[in-house]
Motif scaffolding. Structure first.
Motif, PDB file in Angstrom:
ATOM      1  N   GLY A 298      10.604  90.905  76.962  1.00 29.67           N
ATOM      2  CA  GLY A 298      11.184  89.601  76.700  1.00 29.67           C
ATOM      3  C   GLY A 298      10.138  88.522  76.554  1.00 29.67           C
ATOM      4  O   GLY A 298       8.997  88.681  76.989  1.00 29.67           O
ATOM      5  N   ILE A 299      10.558  87.421  75.939  1.00 29.38           N
ATOM      6  CA  ILE A 299       9.693  86.262  75.732  1.00 29.38           C
ATOM      7  C   ILE A 299      10.407  85.032  76.274  1.00 29.38           C
ATOM      8  O   ILE A 299      11.580  84.799  75.979  1.00 29.38           O
ATOM      9  N   ALA A 300       9.677  84.259  77.066  1.00 28.12           N
ATOM     10  CA  ALA A 300      10.182  82.984  77.567  1.00 28.12           C
ATOM     11  C   ALA A 300       9.295  81.873  77.027  1.00 28.12           C
ATOM     12  O   ALA A 300       8.073  82.016  76.975  1.00 28.12           O
ATOM     13  N   ILE A 301       9.906  80.789  76.633  1.00 23.65           N
ATOM     14  CA  ILE A 301       9.188  79.601  76.189  1.00 23.65           C
ATOM     15  C   ILE A 301       9.354  78.538  77.266  1.00 23.65           C
ATOM     16  O   ILE A 301      10.475  78.291  77.716  1.00 23.65           O
TER      17      ILE A 301
ATOM     18  N   ALA B 280      12.140  68.061  74.323  1.00 23.96           N
ATOM     19  CA  ALA B 280      13.420  68.444  73.719  1.00 23.96           C
ATOM     20  C   ALA B 280      13.253  68.995  72.303  1.00 23.96           C
ATOM     21  O   ALA B 280      13.925  69.955  71.920  1.00 23.96           O
ATOM     22  N   VAL B 281      12.357  68.417  71.524  1.00 23.17           N
ATOM     23  CA  VAL B 281      12.142  68.904  70.153  1.00 23.17           C
ATOM     24  C   VAL B 281      11.536  70.305  70.187  1.00 23.17           C
ATOM     25  O   VAL B 281      11.959  71.198  69.443  1.00 23.17           O
ATOM     26  N   SER B 282      10.568  70.517  71.051  1.00 22.71           N
ATOM     27  CA  SER B 282       9.957  71.842  71.190  1.00 22.71           C
ATOM     28  C   SER B 282      10.982  72.863  71.666  1.00 22.71           C
ATOM     29  O   SER B 282      10.989  74.017  71.214  1.00 22.71           O
ATOM     30  N   ALA B 283      11.872  72.467  72.573  1.00 22.08           N
ATOM     31  CA  ALA B 283      12.923  73.371  73.054  1.00 22.08           C
ATOM     32  C   ALA B 283      13.868  73.743  71.915  1.00 22.08           C
ATOM     33  O   ALA B 283      14.264  74.907  71.774  1.00 22.08           O
ATOM     34  N   ALA B 284      14.219  72.776  71.078  1.00 21.93           N
ATOM     35  CA  ALA B 284      15.088  73.047  69.932  1.00 21.93           C
ATOM     36  C   ALA B 284      14.396  73.985  68.940  1.00 21.93           C
ATOM     37  O   ALA B 284      15.030  74.904  68.404  1.00 21.93           O
ATOM     38  N   ASN B 285      13.105  73.780  68.716  1.00 17.74           N
ATOM     39  CA  ASN B 285      12.346  74.678  67.839  1.00 17.74           C
ATOM     40  C   ASN B 285      12.318  76.090  68.412  1.00 17.74           C
ATOM     41  O   ASN B 285      12.447  77.076  67.679  1.00 17.74           O
ATOM     42  N   ALA B 286      12.151  76.198  69.724  1.00 21.18           N
ATOM     43  CA  ALA B 286      12.114  77.514  70.372  1.00 21.18           C
ATOM     44  C   ALA B 286      13.458  78.224  70.216  1.00 21.18           C
ATOM     45  O   ALA B 286      13.498  79.444  70.003  1.00 21.18           O
TER      46      ALA B 286
ATOM     47  N   ILE C  58      -2.513  95.379  79.579  1.00 17.41           N
ATOM     48  CA  ILE C  58      -1.199  95.739  80.098  1.00 17.41           C
ATOM     49  C   ILE C  58      -0.971  97.239  80.037  1.00 17.41           C
ATOM     50  O   ILE C  58      -0.335  97.818  80.902  1.00 17.41           O
ATOM     51  N   GLY C  59      -1.486  97.865  78.987  1.00 18.60           N
ATOM     52  CA  GLY C  59      -1.264  99.302  78.825  1.00 18.60           C
ATOM     53  C   GLY C  59       0.174  99.573  78.424  1.00 18.60           C
ATOM     54  O   GLY C  59       0.739  98.874  77.585  1.00 18.60           O
ATOM     55  N   THR C  60       0.781 100.552  79.064  1.00 18.00           N
ATOM     56  CA  THR C  60       2.139 100.956  78.709  1.00 18.00           C
ATOM     57  C   THR C  60       3.201 100.444  79.674  1.00 18.00           C
ATOM     58  O   THR C  60       4.378 100.723  79.492  1.00 18.00           O
ATOM     59  N   LYS C  61       2.803  99.695  80.691  1.00 13.64           N
ATOM     60  CA  LYS C  61       3.806  99.221  81.655  1.00 13.64           C
ATOM     61  C   LYS C  61       4.627  98.079  81.053  1.00 13.64           C
ATOM     62  O   LYS C  61       4.119  97.288  80.241  1.00 13.64           O
ATOM     63  N   PRO C  62       5.892  97.966  81.438  1.00 17.53           N
ATOM     64  CA  PRO C  62       6.750  96.887  80.933  1.00 17.53           C
ATOM     65  C   PRO C  62       6.217  95.519  81.358  1.00 17.53           C
ATOM     66  O   PRO C  62       5.703  95.351  82.462  1.00 17.53           O
ATOM     67  N   PHE C  63       6.375  94.530  80.460  1.00 14.45           N
ATOM     68  CA  PHE C  63       5.912  93.176  80.752  1.00 14.45           C
ATOM     69  C   PHE C  63       6.730  92.160  79.977  1.00 14.45           C
ATOM     70  O   PHE C  63       7.469  92.508  79.056  1.00 14.45           O
ATOM     71  N   THR C  64       6.597  90.909  80.378  1.00 15.22           N
ATOM     72  CA  THR C  64       7.192  89.788  79.651  1.00 15.22           C
ATOM     73  C   THR C  64       6.083  88.812  79.288  1.00 15.22           C
ATOM     74  O   THR C  64       5.038  88.777  79.944  1.00 15.22           O
ATOM     75  N   VAL C  65       6.322  88.029  78.256  1.00 16.53           N
ATOM     76  CA  VAL C  65       5.385  86.994  77.824  1.00 16.53           C
ATOM     77  C   VAL C  65       6.025  85.640  78.068  1.00 16.53           C
ATOM     78  O   VAL C  65       7.202  85.435  77.752  1.00 16.53           O
ATOM     79  N   ILE C  66       5.243  84.736  78.633  1.00 18.46           N
ATOM     80  CA  ILE C  66       5.663  83.350  78.804  1.00 18.46           C
ATOM     81  C   ILE C  66       4.735  82.487  77.963  1.00 18.46           C
ATOM     82  O   ILE C  66       3.521  82.491  78.168  1.00 18.46           O
ATOM     83  N   SER C  67       5.318  81.792  77.008  1.00 20.81           N
ATOM     84  CA  SER C  67       4.552  80.866  76.181  1.00 20.81           C
ATOM     85  C   SER C  67       4.664  79.496  76.830  1.00 20.81           C
ATOM     86  O   SER C  67       5.695  78.835  76.732  1.00 20.81           O
ATOM     87  N   ASN C  68       3.624  79.094  77.527  1.00 18.34           N
ATOM     88  CA  ASN C  68       3.600  77.809  78.211  1.00 18.34           C
ATOM     89  C   ASN C  68       3.114  76.764  77.217  1.00 18.34           C
ATOM     90  O   ASN C  68       1.914  76.618  76.981  1.00 18.34           O
ATOM     91  N   ARG C  69       4.034  76.038  76.635  1.00 17.66           N
ATOM     92  CA  ARG C  69       3.712  75.120  75.541  1.00 17.66           C
ATOM     93  C   ARG C  69       3.253  73.761  76.080  1.00 17.66           C
ATOM     94  O   ARG C  69       3.972  72.777  76.017  1.00 17.66           O
ATOM     95  N   VAL C  70       2.032  73.771  76.577  1.00 15.72           N
ATOM     96  CA  VAL C  70       1.434  72.540  77.097  1.00 15.72           C
ATOM     97  C   VAL C  70       0.844  71.692  75.974  1.00 15.72           C
ATOM     98  O   VAL C  70       0.513  70.530  76.190  1.00 15.72           O
TER      99      VAL C  70
END
Length: 142
Positions: free
Chosen positions: A92-95, A100-106, A59-71
């Motif tokens: 930012g981080i997106a889950i 539903a349980v995983s969403a509550a944990n997130a 990524i280097g120094t450019k802005p980015f977001t992380v998506i945690s795809n909880r498969v």
């Protein structure tokens, strides 16, 4: 080992790079990093530092977001989010989870992270949110 990356985007785009590791796979797109960790692993600073270093390399120094795809089901050390907060270009981080349980944990995890954090049920909506973060279009980040 799966050498063909999953299709994360409807438009068929492929990742710029894929990092395979013992704890999971990381897919690098232009300003989005998608993680898919393996079943039963513990994701923490100790287990994930190598992936974080790989992320900074691609990524280097450019802005980015992380998506945690909880498969898969795995544990996260929420107090280690403090290390991710120190990455200045991580905006930012997106889950993504359909459980539903995983969403509550997130949502509990979000309490340990002061930057933008949200939970979604699809990679598509998480990416749209992430793009809004990068474009500066969102004011309510939590």
């Amino acid at each position: 080992m799966n050498l063909t990356p999953p299709q994360h985007f409807e438009d068929g785009r492929s990742p710029n790079h894929v990092q395979y590791s013992a704890i999971g796979n990381v897919y690098f797109y232009d300003a989005v990093v998608i993680t898919e960790f393996n079943e039963g692993v513990n994701v923490s600073y100790v287990t994930g530092i190598q992936l974080l270093m790989e992320c900074m390399k691609h990524i280097g120094t450019k802005p980015f977001t992380v998506i945690s795809n909880r498969v898969n089901s795995y544990s996260v050390q929420p107090t280690d989010y403090k290390y991710l907060e120190r990455v200045p270009n991580l905006k930012g981080i997106a889950i993504v989870t359909k459980d539903a349980v995983s969403a509550a944990n997130a949502m509990l995890e979000s309490k340990f992270y002061s930057k933008a954090f949200a939970v979604f049920d699809s990679v598509k909506t998480a990416c749209e949110w992430g793009q809004q973060i990068l474009d500066g279009d969102l004011t309510d980040l939590k």
